[in-house]
Write a protein that holds these residues in place. Structure first.
Motif, mmCIF file in Angstrom:
data_model
loop_
_atom_site.group_PDB
_atom_site.id
_atom_site.type_symbol
_atom_site.label_atom_id
_atom_site.label_comp_id
_atom_site.label_asym_id
_atom_site.label_seq_id
_atom_site.Cartn_x
_atom_site.Cartn_y
_atom_site.Cartn_z
ATOM 1 N N UNK A 46 -39.367 1.189 29.096
ATOM 2 C CA UNK A 46 -38.362 0.157 28.863
ATOM 3 C C UNK A 46 -37.346 0.734 27.877
ATOM 4 N N UNK A 47 -36.102 0.568 28.165
ATOM 5 C CA UNK A 47 -35.048 1.074 27.276
ATOM 6 C C UNK A 47 -35.253 2.566 26.979
ATOM 7 N N UNK A 48 -35.509 3.328 28.026
ATOM 8 C CA UNK A 48 -35.759 4.766 27.879
ATOM 9 C C UNK A 48 -34.557 5.461 27.253
ATOM 10 N N UNK A 49 -33.357 5.065 27.652
ATOM 11 C CA UNK A 49 -32.159 5.695 27.097
ATOM 12 C C UNK A 49 -32.063 5.445 25.593
ATOM 13 N N UNK A 50 -32.379 4.243 25.155
ATOM 14 C CA UNK A 50 -32.389 3.950 23.720
ATOM 15 C C UNK A 50 -33.437 4.796 23.017
ATOM 16 N N UNK A 51 -34.603 4.946 23.613
ATOM 17 C CA UNK A 51 -35.639 5.800 23.041
ATOM 18 C C UNK A 51 -35.157 7.233 22.894
ATOM 19 N N UNK A 52 -34.444 7.731 23.898
ATOM 20 C CA UNK A 52 -33.899 9.091 23.823
ATOM 21 C C UNK A 52 -32.884 9.225 22.695
ATOM 22 N N UNK A 53 -32.031 8.214 22.551
ATOM 23 C CA UNK A 53 -31.011 8.248 21.500
ATOM 24 C C UNK A 53 -31.658 8.186 20.116
ATOM 25 N N UNK A 54 -32.717 7.408 19.969
ATOM 26 C CA UNK A 54 -33.422 7.316 18.685
ATOM 27 C C UNK A 54 -34.119 8.636 18.359
ATOM 28 N N UNK A 55 -34.704 9.283 19.367
ATOM 29 C CA UNK A 55 -35.484 10.497 19.125
ATOM 30 C C UNK A 55 -34.634 11.761 19.013
ATOM 31 N N UNK A 56 -33.411 11.744 19.518
ATOM 32 C CA UNK A 56 -32.570 12.948 19.486
ATOM 33 C C UNK A 56 -32.381 13.507 18.075
ATOM 34 N N UNK A 57 -32.000 12.703 17.065
ATOM 35 C CA UNK A 57 -31.837 13.283 15.729
ATOM 36 C C UNK A 57 -33.165 13.740 15.120
ATOM 37 N N UNK A 58 -34.257 13.103 15.502
ATOM 38 C CA UNK A 58 -35.567 13.546 15.008
ATOM 39 C C UNK A 58 -35.854 14.944 15.546
ATOM 40 N N UNK A 59 -35.587 15.150 16.830
ATOM 41 C CA UNK A 59 -35.819 16.461 17.439
ATOM 42 C C UNK A 59 -34.901 17.510 16.833
ATOM 43 N N UNK A 60 -33.650 17.155 16.604
ATOM 44 C CA UNK A 60 -32.714 18.106 15.977
ATOM 45 C C UNK A 60 -33.236 18.524 14.606
ATOM 46 N N UNK A 61 -33.749 17.585 13.835
ATOM 47 C CA UNK A 61 -34.277 17.918 12.516
ATOM 48 C C UNK A 61 -35.555 18.743 12.597
ATOM 49 N N UNK A 62 -36.398 18.474 13.583
ATOM 50 C CA UNK A 62 -37.599 19.290 13.774
ATOM 51 C C UNK A 62 -37.192 20.734 14.052
ATOM 52 N N UNK A 63 -36.250 20.909 14.967
ATOM 53 C CA UNK A 63 -35.794 22.265 15.300
ATOM 54 C C UNK A 63 -35.104 22.931 14.112
ATOM 55 N N UNK A 64 -34.248 22.192 13.418
ATOM 56 C CA UNK A 64 -33.539 22.769 12.272
ATOM 57 C C UNK A 64 -34.520 23.206 11.190
ATOM 58 N N UNK A 65 -35.537 22.381 10.924
ATOM 59 C CA UNK A 65 -36.545 22.725 9.924
ATOM 60 C C UNK A 65 -37.262 24.014 10.306
ATOM 61 N N UNK A 66 -37.685 24.117 11.564
ATOM 62 C CA UNK A 66 -38.452 25.291 11.969
ATOM 63 C C UNK A 66 -37.584 26.530 12.126
#
Length: 126
Positions: free
Chosen positions: A69-89
């Motif tokens: 449900x609201x998969x696109x919203x989930x993607x938008x919420x998780x995108x900055x989290x993923x960017x920060x995970x990658x930036x940290x590593x």
């Protein structure tokens, strides 16, 4: 391709839901913080309580993906989290980048399937 999208969505949803809940409930044993700047960064996240915000975003985004449900919203919420995970590593702790790359690939697969819903984000406002 549809099955690949479903697998990627469920895999990413489970990962973010479990690790996000772990941020609140601490049911998985945490390794000691890495030395140096990476450890200091994690310490600041925890002491400033910003870690709870990130964990909350992970729980919400992961739940939206799992519920389909609201998969696109989930993607938008998780995108900055993923960017920060990658930036940290990439910048501080390259050894643990594998899971970050896996969720990035999963995010890309699910985002490609939702590209019609994501397209308006890139419309220039006049």
């Amino acid at each position: 391709m549809r099955i690949v999208v479903i697998i990627a969505r469920i895999l990413m949803g489970l990962a973010f839901l479990v690790f996000g809940l772990n941020g609140f409930l601490n049911f998985l044993k945490q390794p000691p913080p890495p030395p140096g700047l990476a450890g200091q960064y994690i310490e600041v996240l925890i002491k400033s309580h910003l870690f709870w915000l990130v964990a909350g975003c992970q729980v919400i985004g992961g739940a939206l993906l799992l519920l389909n449900r609201y998969v696109t919203l989930g993607l938008v919420i998780l995108a900055p989290v993923i960017v920060n995970i990658l930036a940290f590593h990439i910048t501080m702790e390259p050894k643990g980048i594998g899971p970050g790359l896996l969720v990035t690939v999963c995010w890309g697969i699910v985002a490609w399937s939702a590209r019609r819903n994501l397209a308006p984000i890139f419309n220039q406002r006049v």
